[in-house]
Design a protein around this motif. Structure first.
Motif, PDB file in Angstrom:
ATOM      1  N   ASN A   9       0.813  -1.220   0.000  1.00 26.50           N
ATOM      2  CA  ASN A   9       0.000   0.000   0.000  1.00 26.50           C
ATOM      3  C   ASN A   9       0.849   1.273   0.000  1.00 26.50           C
ATOM      4  O   ASN A   9       0.323   2.355  -0.231  1.00 26.50           O
ATOM      5  N   LYS A  10       2.139   1.110   0.275  1.00 25.94           N
ATOM      6  CA  LYS A  10       3.026   2.285   0.241  1.00 25.94           C
ATOM      7  C   LYS A  10       3.428   2.644  -1.189  1.00 25.94           C
ATOM      8  O   LYS A  10       3.895   3.743  -1.447  1.00 25.94           O
ATOM      9  N   VAL A 134      11.815  -0.757 -11.097  1.00 26.15           N
ATOM     10  CA  VAL A 134      11.802  -2.054 -10.399  1.00 26.15           C
ATOM     11  C   VAL A 134      12.707  -2.060  -9.161  1.00 26.15           C
ATOM     12  O   VAL A 134      12.366  -2.636  -8.131  1.00 26.15           O
ATOM     13  N   TYR A 135      13.867  -1.399  -9.245  1.00 27.31           N
ATOM     14  CA  TYR A 135      14.798  -1.390  -8.105  1.00 27.31           C
ATOM     15  C   TYR A 135      14.101  -0.825  -6.875  1.00 27.31           C
ATOM     16  O   TYR A 135      14.220  -1.350  -5.769  1.00 27.31           O
ATOM     17  N   LEU A 136      13.425   0.267  -7.083  1.00 31.96           N
ATOM     18  CA  LEU A 136      12.788   0.974  -5.974  1.00 31.96           C
ATOM     19  C   LEU A 136      11.557   0.214  -5.473  1.00 31.96           C
ATOM     20  O   LEU A 136      11.418  -0.055  -4.277  1.00 31.96           O
ATOM     21  N   ASP A 137      10.681  -0.145  -6.405  1.00 29.20           N
ATOM     22  CA  ASP A 137       9.398  -0.755  -6.020  1.00 29.20           C
ATOM     23  C   ASP A 137       9.588  -2.068  -5.265  1.00 29.20           C
ATOM     24  O   ASP A 137       8.844  -2.363  -4.323  1.00 29.20           O
ATOM     25  N   THR A 138      10.583  -2.852  -5.661  1.00 27.22           N
ATOM     26  CA  THR A 138      10.766  -4.145  -4.981  1.00 27.22           C
ATOM     27  C   THR A 138      11.270  -3.940  -3.550  1.00 27.22           C
ATOM     28  O   THR A 138      10.988  -4.742  -2.673  1.00 27.22           O
ATOM     29  N   ASN A 139      11.978  -2.857  -3.314  1.00 30.04           N
ATOM     30  CA  ASN A 139      12.398  -2.554  -1.940  1.00 30.04           C
ATOM     31  C   ASN A 139      11.246  -2.001  -1.107  1.00 30.04           C
ATOM     32  O   ASN A 139      11.183  -2.248   0.096  1.00 30.04           O
ATOM     33  N   VAL A 140      10.358  -1.274  -1.751  1.00 30.01           N
ATOM     34  CA  VAL A 140       9.148  -0.815  -1.048  1.00 30.01           C
ATOM     35  C   VAL A 140       8.325  -2.034  -0.631  1.00 30.01           C
ATOM     36  O   VAL A 140       7.908  -2.165   0.528  1.00 30.01           O
ATOM     37  N   MET A 141       8.121  -2.962  -1.559  1.00 35.96           N
ATOM     38  CA  MET A 141       7.336  -4.165  -1.295  1.00 35.96           C
ATOM     39  C   MET A 141       7.955  -5.011  -0.183  1.00 35.96           C
ATOM     40  O   MET A 141       7.262  -5.702   0.558  1.00 35.96           O
ATOM     41  N   ALA A 142       9.286  -4.941  -0.072  1.00 37.66           N
ATOM     42  CA  ALA A 142       9.983  -5.729   0.952  1.00 37.66           C
ATOM     43  C   ALA A 142      10.020  -5.015   2.300  1.00 37.66           C
ATOM     44  O   ALA A 142      10.556  -5.553   3.268  1.00 37.66           O
TER      45      ALA A 142
ATOM     46  N   HIS B 286       3.176  -9.378  -9.895  1.00 38.11           N
ATOM     47  CA  HIS B 286       3.437  -9.907 -11.231  1.00 38.11           C
ATOM     48  C   HIS B 286       4.029  -8.821 -12.140  1.00 38.11           C
ATOM     49  O   HIS B 286       5.008  -9.054 -12.839  1.00 38.11           O
ATOM     50  N   ASN B 287       3.440  -7.634 -12.119  1.00 41.60           N
ATOM     51  CA  ASN B 287       3.898  -6.536 -12.962  1.00 41.60           C
ATOM     52  C   ASN B 287       5.286  -6.057 -12.576  1.00 41.60           C
ATOM     53  O   ASN B 287       6.049  -5.605 -13.423  1.00 41.60           O
ATOM     54  N   THR B 288       5.597  -6.139 -11.289  1.00 36.27           N
ATOM     55  CA  THR B 288       6.853  -5.564 -10.800  1.00 36.27           C
ATOM     56  C   THR B 288       8.012  -6.551 -10.880  1.00 36.27           C
ATOM     57  O   THR B 288       9.149  -6.160 -11.110  1.00 36.27           O
ATOM     58  N   LYS B 289       7.742  -7.831 -10.673  1.00 37.53           N
ATOM     59  CA  LYS B 289       8.838  -8.800 -10.557  1.00 37.53           C
ATOM     60  C   LYS B 289       8.839  -9.868 -11.639  1.00 37.53           C
ATOM     61  O   LYS B 289       9.585 -10.843 -11.539  1.00 37.53           O
TER      62      LYS B 289
END
Lengths: 407, 407
Positions: A9-10, A134-142, B286-289
């Motif tokens: 949600n962030k 992708v670099y940023l979003d995957t760290n947000v998700m984590a 799915h879209n991000t990774k």
């Protein structure tokens, strides 16, 4: 009560591509006779090289026979491909990388998105701006980020790129643990010299950090003084992981094959401060969450390294680089400052107004779709990205129209 | 200082396959003339069906032409495949699932490993025992477990399977958030009835939980009273995610294609206790990774649903089921109790001693490799798994030898 991962949600909703699509649709409706030319997205358009096509047909035939059939392959990829990669992309170019340090995957997006999993949840991440999201979003998700303040996530160290530093950021003033770098760069098309990469490798060695080096556009380097791999820099084996892809090299965006290099010496640390190697960690992740790339696709990728395959791939790269040069020359002619386009398929163009101003002008006055730089981060504002991935004739026509719009 | 994800260090090293390999090697060395028959691993051996082979050749040809070339596809999969799946696997069988609820991927291992990411870090996971190790290991890597006590991770609710409950576990006494179920089951070959699945769906609805239903072996169901999908159970759309794969159905273990179904109504909750839908979360992941499955492979998977493809796939399934029946019959003849093998390619055999005792007997006295059940969890001790995935003649020969060993 089952709860969601609230970190999702962030994520800041990106309306970039939806906004582009809406604007293009409106323009097309108002101008039904204009052939809109898309130089926005970084997707290849040329057919797969013949040698690769042949290898894939042969592999499909293998799968059709009892003798040639392949079931589960090694998660890390077949030896035939790992060895071809290690030899051709590294050893023959003077880099000390062995086949068992190559992890074949279905895409650099997946790899560069998943790699953060092997680091601690509180690792301090340094991420360039502008950047591949992708670099940023995957760290947000984590869960490595806090609130969004002024368009940026708290907890991330942003590495600002601009015309002054040629989109090769300075070292951070704050100590960081993991550094994302991408050269030749997406979206800016900028390149980094050996000295510049050495600065980062030295930083990582001195500060117990790791570099995640995205070299997906390596094949577009024509200037032999530029490094093609982070492993050309002494000491990089201990501190760097490299991502490569067949997507832009051999036209594999819809075929899907890539690889990640994790040298055996590449290290991080455990809670006790003891060295722990990253190769077995990434290997464990690969074995647990991935089941290898299709045999047919790996055989296609192997053909990239055959003599004919190499020649055809070079022609493909040359084709797109000719487009890139033409775009760059036109921008210079018009008097727009830009980077990229020489050792990269992307040209990053400075505008006097906002990203969207130039985007709108090119769409409305030339029928050409580009990508507003603001979509790649705060530092992308005031720029647009033009991609050389299209047919030569279309690029030529697009540039003719753009020149007219600026007359 | 860059730290590793320490959760990886909690993973219990599995020596199962290494131990099997060592024992097989030793046996082969001592018995160089014996043709060792492998009925251990769950990997298919028969060639791809002709209709699928044709579709893949055609798709490779598409990629070789300017007009037919496909670059990046939709991350969720092409509409042609999502629609074929929704229609053939669900709508035609009375399940209310639409194409945009299908997410095409490169494997159920990836999907069932990645799905836990969309749930909170403190979600209470219920995992069967014996079990496909990926469910457990990916939760360990995500930090949802504590110490290992008596061979089990603290923090996980284990759902014990045994001969008494037919490897369909009872509801947990402790409240859980996420429940992994797999029917027809790997490794036991057990199946669950509609009533049994209804018990779980009702539990999930009453306890605000979610079921992760692995239906990778659905195609092996021959008993029409058994459910092929969790969505045959009323109310499942709100509480269940389903995984399916072409691996065992159409022989795709080395070709790589699978899918996950996330119904639009499937819900979890945010920290405030408000419903939040899982479809947009999984879509975002799915879209991000992930960047979609190869066009060539998706065209192959689409052919599974053509009239000829369906016929050929049915023949393939029937081929392996004939093996399974034969294995089951032999075990009954010998007097070993077993489950599975009727609606499943796996036969799960009870032994009087340990898993390794029976494994050793079958290897040393019959030259047949199986899988010790202990490798699938504590409740797997005292069992072995025999797989029907091999050529008929080899299975026949293996059973002849096993019968002799038991005389």
């Amino acid at each position: 009560m089952v709860r969601i991962n609230e970190n999702y949600n962030k994520l800041q909703a990106s309306y970039l591509f939806a906004d582009i699509a809406r604007k293009v649709e409106e323009f097309q409706k108002a101008n039904p006779d204009t052939d809109v030319i898309k130089l926005g997205i970084g997707d290849v358009t040329r057919p797969l090289p013949a040698r690769i096509v042949k290898a894939m047909h042969d592999a499909v035939d293998d799968m059709a026979s009892s003798e040639g059939f392949h079931g589960y392959g090694p998660e890390q990829g077949y030896a035939f491909l790992r060895e071809a990669v290690a030899k051709n992309d590294y050893q023959d170019k003077g880099c000390d990388i062995s086949a068992d340090e190559i992890f074949i995957s279905d895409g650099s997006k997946c790899d560069s998105g998943n790699i953060q999993e092997i680091f601690s949840a509180d690792a301090k991440m340094a991420i360039p701006d502008p950047v591949y999201p992708v670099y940023l979003d995957t760290n947000v998700m984590a869960g490595r980020t806090g609130e969004v303040v002024d368009g940026r996530y708290e907890g991330i160290v942003y590495l600002d790129g601009n015309m002054e530093n040629g989109f090769v950021p300075e070292l951070p003033t704050e100590k960081v643990d993991v550094i994302y770098l991408c050269y030749p760069n997406n979206p800016t098309g900028a390149t980094a010299t050996k000295d510049q990469l050495k600065t980062w490798v030295d930083y990582a060695r001195e500060n117990d950090a790791v570099i995640l080096f995205d070299a997906a556009y390596e094949a577009f380097i024509t200037d032999d003084t530029l490094p093609r791999s982070i492993y050309e820099i002494p000491g990089a084996r201990e501190v760097a992981i490299e991502f490569r892809s067949f997507s832009k090299t051999a036209g594999f965006t819809g075929t899907r094959c890539a690889f990640t290099v994790v040298p055996k010496e590449c290290r991080a640390f455990n809670a006790a401060g003891e060295k722990q190697m990253l190769h077995p960690l990434w290997n464990r992740r690969h074995n647990t969450k991935f089941n290898g790339v299709s045999y047919v696709i790996q055989k296609g990728a192997e053909a990239v390294y055959s003599p004919e395959g190499k020649k055809e791939v070079q022609e493909l790269i040359a084709y797109y680089l000719r487009n890139a040069r033409m775009i760059r020359d036109t921008m210079n002619e018009i008097g727009l400052a830009c980077v990229g386009g020489e050792n990269s398929p992307y040209i990053w163009i400075e505008t006097e107004g906002s990203s969207w101003d130039l985007f709108d002008k090119l769409l409305n006055e030339a029928g050409v779709v580009t990508t507003p730089g603001a979509g790649f981060g705060k530092c992308g504002e005031g720029f647009i990205r033009i991609s050389a991935f299209n047919d030569y004739e279309k690029v030529e026509e697009a540039l003719k129209r753009i020149k007219k719009a600026f007359q």
